[in-house]
Design a protein around this motif. Structure first.
Motif, PDB file in Angstrom:
ATOM      1  N   GLU A   1       0.831  -1.203   0.000  1.00 15.96           N
ATOM      2  CA  GLU A   1       0.000   0.000   0.000  1.00 15.96           C
ATOM      3  C   GLU A   1       0.867   1.255   0.000  1.00 15.96           C
ATOM      4  O   GLU A   1       0.540   2.249  -0.658  1.00 15.96           O
ATOM      5  CB  GLU A   1      -0.937  -0.008   1.213  1.00 15.96           C
ATOM      6  CG  GLU A   1      -2.008  -1.086   1.175  1.00 15.96           C
ATOM      7  CD  GLU A   1      -3.044  -0.861   0.095  1.00 15.96           C
ATOM      8  OE1 GLU A   1      -3.144   0.288  -0.403  1.00 15.96           O
ATOM      9  OE2 GLU A   1      -3.749  -1.813  -0.260  1.00 15.96           O
TER      10      GLU A   1
ATOM     11  N   ARG B   1      -9.418  -2.926   6.789  1.00 13.17           N
ATOM     12  CA  ARG B   1      -8.972  -3.714   5.645  1.00 13.17           C
ATOM     13  C   ARG B   1      -9.162  -5.211   5.859  1.00 13.17           C
ATOM     14  O   ARG B   1      -9.115  -5.986   4.917  1.00 13.17           O
ATOM     15  CB  ARG B   1      -7.494  -3.446   5.376  1.00 13.17           C
ATOM     16  CG  ARG B   1      -7.170  -2.018   5.013  1.00 13.17           C
ATOM     17  CD  ARG B   1      -5.702  -1.916   4.713  1.00 13.17           C
ATOM     18  NE  ARG B   1      -5.248  -0.530   4.732  1.00 13.17           N
ATOM     19  CZ  ARG B   1      -3.995  -0.159   4.662  1.00 13.17           C
ATOM     20  NH1 ARG B   1      -3.048  -1.060   4.582  1.00 13.17           N
ATOM     21  NH2 ARG B   1      -3.655   1.108   4.686  1.00 13.17           N
TER      22      ARG B   1
ATOM     23  N   ALA C   1      -3.833  -7.362  -2.313  1.00 19.32           N
ATOM     24  CA  ALA C   1      -3.027  -6.140  -2.345  1.00 19.32           C
ATOM     25  C   ALA C   1      -1.993  -6.206  -3.465  1.00 19.32           C
ATOM     26  O   ALA C   1      -1.785  -5.236  -4.205  1.00 19.32           O
ATOM     27  CB  ALA C   1      -2.346  -5.927  -0.992  1.00 19.32           C
TER      28      ALA C   1
ATOM     29  N   LYS D   1      -4.594   4.688   3.065  1.00 21.73           N
ATOM     30  CA  LYS D   1      -5.755   3.805   3.060  1.00 21.73           C
ATOM     31  C   LYS D   1      -6.360   3.716   4.463  1.00 21.73           C
ATOM     32  O   LYS D   1      -5.733   4.109   5.444  1.00 21.73           O
ATOM     33  CB  LYS D   1      -5.342   2.407   2.588  1.00 21.73           C
ATOM     34  CG  LYS D   1      -5.289   2.265   1.079  1.00 21.73           C
ATOM     35  CD  LYS D   1      -6.688   2.147   0.526  1.00 21.73           C
ATOM     36  CE  LYS D   1      -6.673   1.712  -0.930  1.00 21.73           C
ATOM     37  NZ  LYS D   1      -8.008   1.492  -1.465  1.00 21.73           N
TER      38      LYS D   1
ATOM     39  N   ASP E   1       0.909   4.136  -2.862  1.00 23.41           N
ATOM     40  CA  ASP E   1       0.720   5.552  -2.541  1.00 23.41           C
ATOM     41  C   ASP E   1       1.759   6.442  -3.208  1.00 23.41           C
ATOM     42  O   ASP E   1       1.620   7.672  -3.196  1.00 23.41           O
ATOM     43  CB  ASP E   1       0.750   5.770  -1.029  1.00 23.41           C
ATOM     44  CG  ASP E   1      -0.543   5.327  -0.351  1.00 23.41           C
ATOM     45  OD1 ASP E   1      -1.542   5.133  -1.072  1.00 23.41           O
ATOM     46  OD2 ASP E   1      -0.550   5.163   0.879  1.00 23.41           O
TER      47      ASP E   1
END
Length: 275
Positions: A22, A266, A128, A260, A26
């Protein structure tokens, strides 16, 4: 119990991997960069990732269940080890008369719980990872041509903000980057303020931008280009001038991707093998 310890370790590793994936997403990597990372990982000999077919898209929009392809080798590996995990925990043995049960029924619930926990942990970080392939898939879509007036308004609202610190969700940044790439690829006229006509027609293409809009768009573009080099925006788009580049670091907004949701939010995702 060894399998319980391995399950805790698996969850810990999943949390670690998802956080790092993640964080990389980003940085708004280009399709080429994200696809290269995905290929490097899925070409590994690890059966859980080798030949992975992307699971980034949920079965239903906004859903938490993601489709696994039967053509994906990792699907078969995951199913095999899920069954193996249950068989390794339940108290059964093979005798002359065949398999016999030798323990309390609660062990079956424990075995299923451990298998589900490992399935979820694996699904979480593989989904992911699949988002890297989704970035490449989106980037490789055929260009949609010149931006529309509605898209120009959205870009202008972002670029024309008076905020010094400009932040948005990752998907909003990706929307903006895609429109900037199209604006760079399809040049339009530059006119003085008040010289451009407007139309209420849906889907109307932008024929021109004003000098004020050009300066605002260039300022945000250079801020994005500097803050997110992984995005690989075009180096010399037609709407950015040498004078704009001379302002680097002085008048540009500070841009930032909003992280996130929390790990607890999540945890809801999983993947299942579906035809």
């Amino acid at each position: 119990m060894a399998l319980a310890a391995l399950t805790v370790a698996h969850i810990f590793v999943s949390v670690f991997l998802v956080r790092h994936i993640e964080q990389y997403l980003d940085t708004l990597p280009s399709g080429t960069r994200a696809g290269w990372v995905f290929d490097e990982i899925t070409s590994d000999g690890n059966g859980f990732v080798h030949g992975l077919v992307s699971r980034a898209v949920p079965r239903r929009p906004g859903g938490v269940v993601h489709r696994m392809s039967w053509a994906d080798p990792s699907t078969w590996v995951a199913c095999f080890f899920a069954v193996l995990a249950v068989l390794a925990v339940v108290p059964w043995q093979w005798e002359k008369s065949g398999p016999t049960w030798n323990g309390g029924m609660y062990m079956l619930a424990v075995a299923i719980a451990l298998a589900v926990a490992n399935w979820w942990a694996g699904s979480w970080w593989l989904i992911a990872l699949s988002r890297l392939e989704a970035v490449r898939t989106e980037a490789n879509k055929p260009p949609q041509g010149r931006i529309t007036l509605a898209e120009l308004v959205g870009m202008r609202n972002a670029a024309g903000s008076s905020r010094r610190y400009w932040e948005a969700r990752r998907d909003q940044f990706q929307w903006l980057l895609q429109r900037y790439r199209r604006l760079a690829a399809y040049q339009v006229a530059i006119v003085e303020p008040g010289r451009r006509g407007w139309t209420n027609q849906n889907g109307a293409l932008a024929q021109a931008i004003t000098t004020t809009e050009r300066a605002q768009l260039a300022s945000l573009y250079l801020a994005l280009q500097s803050r997110y080099p992984e995005a690989e925006l075009p180096l010399t788009p037609w709407f950015v001038t040498d004078d704009d580049r001379g302002q680097r670091g002085r008048d540009f907004p500070i841009v930032h991707v909003i992280p996130k949701p929390s790990l607890r939010e999540r945890f809801r995702i999983t993947s299942v093998p579906l035809v």
